[in-house]
Scaffold this motif. Structure first.
Motif, mmCIF file in Angstrom:
data_model
loop_
_atom_site.group_PDB
_atom_site.id
_atom_site.type_symbol
_atom_site.label_atom_id
_atom_site.label_comp_id
_atom_site.label_asym_id
_atom_site.label_seq_id
_atom_site.Cartn_x
_atom_site.Cartn_y
_atom_site.Cartn_z
ATOM 1 N N ASP A 96 -26.082 71.356 63.763
ATOM 2 C CA ASP A 96 -26.173 70.032 64.406
ATOM 3 C C ASP A 96 -25.826 70.129 65.891
ATOM 4 O O ASP A 96 -26.478 69.522 66.740
ATOM 5 N N LYS A 97 -24.790 70.891 66.184
ATOM 6 C CA LYS A 97 -24.321 71.044 67.565
ATOM 7 C C LYS A 97 -25.404 71.691 68.437
ATOM 8 O O LYS A 97 -25.669 71.253 69.555
ATOM 9 N N CYS B 131 -30.703 67.432 61.409
ATOM 10 C CA CYS B 131 -29.243 67.238 61.512
ATOM 11 C C CYS B 131 -28.657 66.851 60.153
ATOM 12 O O CYS B 131 -29.172 65.955 59.487
ATOM 13 N N CYS C 81 -33.346 66.363 65.720
ATOM 14 C CA CYS C 81 -32.192 65.935 64.917
ATOM 15 C C CYS C 81 -32.613 65.063 63.724
ATOM 16 O O CYS C 81 -32.021 65.134 62.659
ATOM 17 N N THR D 283 -31.079 67.980 73.254
ATOM 18 C CA THR D 283 -31.410 66.620 73.723
ATOM 19 C C THR D 283 -30.867 66.351 75.130
ATOM 20 O O THR D 283 -31.250 65.383 75.763
ATOM 21 N N LYS D 284 -29.983 67.219 75.601
ATOM 22 C CA LYS D 284 -29.397 67.021 76.934
ATOM 23 C C LYS D 284 -30.195 67.728 78.043
ATOM 24 O O LYS D 284 -29.854 67.645 79.210
ATOM 25 N N ASP E 239 -31.063 59.256 68.779
ATOM 26 C CA ASP E 239 -31.378 60.147 69.905
ATOM 27 C C ASP E 239 -31.849 59.361 71.116
ATOM 28 O O ASP E 239 -32.757 58.537 71.022
ATOM 29 N N ARG F 218 -28.264 69.167 68.935
ATOM 30 C CA ARG F 218 -27.919 68.088 69.884
ATOM 31 C C ARG F 218 -27.877 68.584 71.334
ATOM 32 O O ARG F 218 -28.135 67.827 72.257
ATOM 33 N N ARG G 227 -27.656 63.073 59.481
ATOM 34 C CA ARG G 227 -28.664 62.044 59.714
ATOM 35 C C ARG G 227 -29.274 61.553 58.413
ATOM 36 O O ARG G 227 -29.748 62.363 57.613
ATOM 37 N N ASP H 53 -27.944 57.310 72.328
ATOM 38 C CA ASP H 53 -26.561 57.787 72.400
ATOM 39 C C ASP H 53 -26.233 58.423 73.755
ATOM 40 O O ASP H 53 -25.078 58.759 74.024
ATOM 41 N N HIS H 54 -27.248 58.591 74.617
ATOM 42 C CA HIS H 54 -27.001 59.110 75.973
ATOM 43 C C HIS H 54 -26.928 57.992 77.014
ATOM 44 O O HIS H 54 -26.768 58.264 78.195
#
Length: 554
Positions: free
Chosen positions: A486-487, A470, A466, A493-494, A159, A490, A473, A162-163
């Protein structure tokens, strides 16, 4: 390293003795506060008021996995790592970000076209112990190992990493430019420490730190003096290659002892600091000559984990029935017996009741209802047998409970779970294991039910949903979840705004808790017996004092 696992016996919740003699958790529910305490108690002392020299000794040892970025690392690994590797970013007790100028001499954060850019200027003197300069390549290597793009890395949490779309060299090699897709308000948690580029290869990331140390890849005021694989003891000494403020201590020592032996070692003067794990141990250290009790808020939470891959707990109805049969108030009463301490039952795996944005998600989806549990088991085909234990297709409803070590409080807790489940028709089979098996039990899912805790290493808990829920994970030790969930997880996190993110996280966590695979039980304060004069040690909440600032008052 957002959240790290701990065994139930490691830092069990305790507090100061009750003067009234009443046990707090058994009091009227109206007496329970709306939030857990958030006070710190660690004798904060300026660097120039600490004397040069001396030794600081506590219980501890190296972990099976010593790389704190690895999924199999625990709190022990993070603590040991911090004594011989970079502590580049820390937090105040309440969670305010603090940059360490010995590593990051300048930090700039900007947003361009909706994407965040973080520019880390690294101290020109910063160098790993093997002579390799600490530069942008260490930041890049840490990102690459943790961003999830290469599944061969067993990373604890992807987390945030990955961004990140790129890590590039800035005006020179001593500057790292990190570009995110969107905005990440908690980016600081990603680079509190970093890996030597050599430590960030797949092989080394997963295997190099297994029961081994690599001081040559480290940096900081201390380095390893002795690392005894036979006894498990570790000694840190001053690092002659350190460029910053000199460490105040001559030696920092970890002694490998079972938790039950620690209090006696403290009483005998062998240790300078001990976790007071229950009312009995607190009684033993309280009032000792030259001892202070330091107690404050706790970024710990202990939960009951359900292995959804075990045959008996694969059924959601069975898991829910187990949870509905557990009286969490009674468990809290056992844990805090004889202690003048109260807290609300925890309602989230990621946020604490003293934090902004916290909501009681557990109560929204679950209530203590053993009669409902019985009806659900009836409907699922589990019929009461002659001995009261339910049976289906000739098989008894027996659930394993893995108990680590010989701590009396943990034994009492296990016994309480068994007593709560029996009237519903569930037999709890208690299986004993050594404390040393902790990492192995989790990584190989060798349990049905397991009580374990987490310590939050930063205040951005909402970012780490997550890690708990998740389905893909490794850090989700229950194995529960689904790609659809999971979707949704996630997507949270945005969200750049921390308040909006917390609201979204609460909503999704309520769905995740309906997997009935994780049951938050208690937090408690952090309470320690500490030798008088020990500076910057104790209940620190989100604060991890820099190693060079730990020592003895002048």
């Amino acid at each position: 390293m957002p959240v790290v696992l701990i065994a139930a016996i490691s830092v069990t919740a305790t507090a100061c003795q009750s003067s009234s003699g009443k046990d707090s958790a058994g009091s009227d529910a109206r007496d329970v506060p709306s939030a857990a305490p958030a006070a710190a108690d660690y004798n904060p002392t300026p660097y120039d008021k600490i004397k040069d020299g001396g030794t600081y000794t506590t219980v501890g040892t190296f972990d099976d996995q010593g790389n704190p970025f690895n999924v199999n690392a625990t709190l022990t690994a993070s603590r040991v790592w911090a004594w011989y590797n970079a502590d580049a970013i820390t937090y105040s007790p309440t969670g305010k970000v603090q940059y360490n100028p010995d590593y990051y001499s300048d930090v700039k954060v900007s947003v361009e076209g909706g994407n965040q850019k973080v520019t880390l200027t690294i101290n020109p003197k910063a160098v790993f112990n093997d002579g390799t300069p600490i530069d942008w390549t260490a930041i890049k290597a840490t990102w690459k190992a943790n961003n999830g793009s290469d599944k061969a890395y067993a990373a604890s949490s992807t987390d945030g990493y990955d961004h990140i779309t790129s890590v590039e060299k800035g005006t020179n090699a001593k500057q790292a430019v990190i570009t995110f897709k969107g905005v990440n308000a908690s980016w600081s948690s990603l680079f509190t420490t970093f890996l030597h580029p050599k430590a960030a290869t797949v092989d080394n990331f997963d295997k190099a730190y297994v029961k081994k140390a690599h001081p040559e890849w480290g940096a900081g005021p201390y380095t390893i003096g002795t690392w005894d694989t036979h006894s498990g003891n570790i000694t840190f000494v001053r690092n002659p290659k350190w460029w910053g403020k000199r460490g105040k201590l001559d030696r920092r020592v970890y002694v490998n002892l079972e938790s039950t032996a620690a209090v006696n070692a403290f009483k005998n003067g062998q240790l300078d600091y001990v976790s007071a794990v229950d009312a009995e141990s607190l009684k033993q250290v309280k009032g000792l000559k030259g001892t202070e009790i330091r107690s404050g808020g706790s970024p710990f939470e202990y939960s009951l984990y359900f292995n959804t891959k075990s045959p008996v707990l694969a059924d959601n109805d069975v898991r829910r029935a187990v949870q509905e049969s557990i009286d969490r108030t009674q468990i809290a009463k056992i844990r805090f017996q004889g202690l003048d301490y109260k807290e609300p039952l925890p309602g989230s795996a990621v946020l604490y009741s003293f934090q902004k944005g916290y909501e009681d998600n557990v109560s929204a989806v679950l209530k203590y209802a053993p009669d409902d549990a019985k009806k659900a088991l009836d409907a699922a085909g589990w019929k009461p047998g002659g001995d009261g234990i339910r049976v289906k297709n000739g098989k008894k409803l027996e659930v394993g409970y893995t108990l680590l070590g010989d701590d009396p409080l943990d034994k009492a807790t296990a016994g309480a779970f068994a007593a709560m489940l029996k009237p519903v028709g569930i037999s709890l089979v208690i299986k004993k294991a050594d404390e040393a098996d902790f990492s192995n039990i989790l990584s190989e899912r060798k349990f049905d039910l397991f009580l374990s805790g987490n310590r939050s290493m930063d205040p951005f808990g909402a970012r780490y949903l997550c890690d708990f829920y998740c389905s893909d994970r490794a850090s989700n030790i229950t194995g529960a979840g689904s790609p659809a969930l999971d979707k949704e997880i996630r997507a949270t996190t945005k969200i750049a705004d921390l308040d909006q993110q917390a609201a979204a996280v609460n909503k999704v966590e309520r769905k995740a808790l309906q997997e009935y695979a994780l049951l938050p039980l208690f937090s408690g304060p952090s309470t320690y017996g500490v030798k008088q004069g020990l500076a910057n040690v104790g209940a620190t909440i989100f604060y991890n004092p820099l190693p060079e600032t730990v020592g003895w008052e002048k």
